[in-house]
Design an enzyme around this catalytic site. Structure first.
Site, PDB file in Angstrom:
ATOM      1  N   GLU A  87       0.854  -1.192   0.000  1.00 43.08           N
ATOM      2  CA  GLU A  87       0.000   0.000   0.000  1.00 43.08           C
ATOM      3  C   GLU A  87       0.890   1.241   0.000  1.00 43.08           C
ATOM      4  OE1 GLU A  87      -2.157   0.747   3.755  1.00 43.08           O
ATOM      5  OE2 GLU A  87      -1.344  -1.166   4.419  1.00 43.08           O
ATOM      6  N   CYS A 119      -3.488  -3.263   4.608  1.00 46.61           N
ATOM      7  CA  CYS A 119      -2.566  -4.277   5.155  1.00 46.61           C
ATOM      8  C   CYS A 119      -3.005  -5.701   4.827  1.00 46.61           C
ATOM      9  CB  CYS A 119      -2.443  -4.102   6.669  1.00 46.61           C
ATOM     10  SG  CYS A 119      -1.936  -2.435   7.116  1.00 46.61           S
ATOM     11  N   HIS A 241      -2.600  -9.334  12.701  1.00 45.31           N
ATOM     12  CA  HIS A 241      -2.013  -8.171  12.028  1.00 45.31           C
ATOM     13  C   HIS A 241      -1.524  -7.224  13.123  1.00 45.31           C
ATOM     14  CE1 HIS A 241      -1.258  -4.631   9.831  1.00 45.31           C
ATOM     15  NE2 HIS A 241      -2.314  -3.984  10.299  1.00 45.31           N
TER      16      HIS A 241
END
Ligand code: COA
Length: 412
Positions: A87, A119, A241
């Protein structure tokens, strides 16, 4: 599905590679300069060091360096597809995968493209790779996840910045982890974190993003649990994450609660947090760097253990899935290289970090040679006619922090 068929269709990670920039800044020093209690960063956010890319590193060089390690034990001519998840891409049109394909000297028949969903882009790439390999088991797919997390100097997000890359080869001959086939997913149109094309830094509503992350975890876990029949106890470790490592503690607590457990067991997540605590957020790479940290750092033999994985991409899309650690996995990992990678990094003063941060490439197409800093095997040597130029790095200078700042000042 009988056992024989399951063995035939097993798809997973054959090889892994990790790369982090050669520079970092200590969050204790950043806290002192920003006038913040250092415990806010160390305890409240759970971060110690923040990886800082030099001006001659970008997602292409980060990713290519990670892939070099992943390809050490894999025949490159067998790579059928390269999927680059990022990204913080370097071009609106040309995929970072194409530059990387060239730097890695991959076969011309290897398809190469970029994917994006914050993400979670790397997890979308993984889902694609699993399907591609299941369709044709001789295929090998190289996934590269690389990012530079930028929130802005002095902002609340600043201590959660970082950079890094993780590459994995996904195939029907997995040696590290085989993925289970049931996944839970969640998509909702929210504005918790985004980066308009005209900005170099992300816009973030941090507190809201934490709320949405936890909601997406609950929703995707529910589907995953329903479809797989697995419950909390079927997993020995959990990876999340990691925008910052405290987030995993919050998430793990919530998952325990959702499953009717009174307390969560932090030993199920802690080895997975070690690398991210000293790298910072690496967006698409962070979940998989967490997995590498778990597998390389756990002294217990995890063979046969199921690891629960939660991927979150702001905006938002999330996924819950799992994998089983394979016999002999340790012989395909490189914990000693990680020690070397982390211990030889160069500390930056906050002033030098800010100079790196503010370094800009010309936007008018003029020729510019990027000052040489400490990098991996590849570096961004400059730009000319709006074209990015990459090269194999010719030296590995151990630049002192003061030199780093001076080089950037000269470059400006
Ligand atoms: N000692 C120990 N802990 C401290 C502290 C101190 N001296 N000072 C503050 N803290 C704790 C706070 O209590 C809080 O903990 P809690 O989350 O358990 O309530 C934590 O440190 C963060 O401090 P807070 O003041 O609440 O937040 P902030 O305004 O600094 O912002 C983020 C924190 C994470 C929201 C911000 O860094 C951010 O926007 N990050 C980027 C977005 C992101 O990562 N989103 C995650 C989902 S993808």
């Amino acid at each position: 599905m009988n056992e024989q068929m399951q063995a035939e269709t097993r798809v997973g990670i054959e090889a892994l590679g990790l790369y982090v920039p050669r520079y970092y800044v200590s969050l204790n020093e950043l806290a002192a300069v920003r006038g913040v209690d250092p415990n806010k960063f160390a305890v409240g956010i759970g971060q110690e060091l923040m990886a800082v890319p030099a001006p001659d590193e970008d997602v292409v060089t980060l990713g290519a360096n990670a892939a070099l390690e992943a390809l050490e034990q894999v025949d490159r001519s067998q790579i059928d597809t390269l999927i680059f998840a990022t990204e913080s891409g370097v071009d609106q049109s040309k995929a970072a995968a194409i530059y990387t394909h060239h730097l890695l000297d991959l076969p011309r028949r290897c398809k190469s493209f970029e994917v994006k969903q914050a993400c979670c882009g790397s997890t979308a790439a993984l889902q694609m790779a699993l399907a591609m390999v299941a369709q044709k088991p001789t295929r090998k797919v190289l996934i590269i996840a690389a990012d530079v997390a930028r929130y802005g100097l002095g902002t609340a997000g600043e201590p959660t910045q970082g950079a890094g890359a993780l590459a994995m080869v996904v195939s029907s001959q997995p040696r590290i982890m085989a993925f289970d086939s049931e996944w839970g997913s969640y998509t909702e149109d929210v504005m918790d974190f985004w980066r308009p094309n005209y900005l170099d830094e992300a816009v973030v509503d941090g507190k809201y993003s934490i709320k949405v992350y936890l909601k997406a975890l609950a929703e995707s876990w529910a589907q995953y649990a329903e479809e797989s029949g697995f419950d909390h106890a079927d997993h020995s470790r959990f990876c999340y994450h990691l925008p910052f490592t405290r987030m995993a503690e919050k998430a793990h607590r919530q998952l325990a609660k959702l499953n009717g457990l009174e307390v969560s067991d932090d030993t199920q997540i802690e080895e997975g947090l070690r690398y991210n605590r000293i790298i910072g957020n690496s967006y698409t790479a962070s979940l998989y760097i967490g997995l590498t940290s778990l597998l390389e750092g756990t002294t217990e033999d995890l063979t046969g253990h199921r690891v629960g994985m939660f991927s979150y991409g702001s905006g938002c899309m999330a996924a819950y899935f799992s994998g089983v650690v394979l016999p002999g996995y340790r012989t395909h990992l490189r914990p000693n290289r990680r020690v070397e990678q982390f211990e030889t990094r160069v500390p930056l003063t906050v002033e030098a970090y800010e100079a790196f941060y503010q370094h800009e490439l010309p936007r008018d197409g003029s020729r510019y040679l990027t000052p040489q800093h400490e990098t991996g095997h590849f570096r961004l040597s400059g730009v000319q006619d709006h074209k990015r130029l990459y090269e194999r790095a010719s030296r590995s200078a151990k630049a002192a922090p003061a030199h780093a700042a001076q080089d950037v000042a000269l470059a400006g």
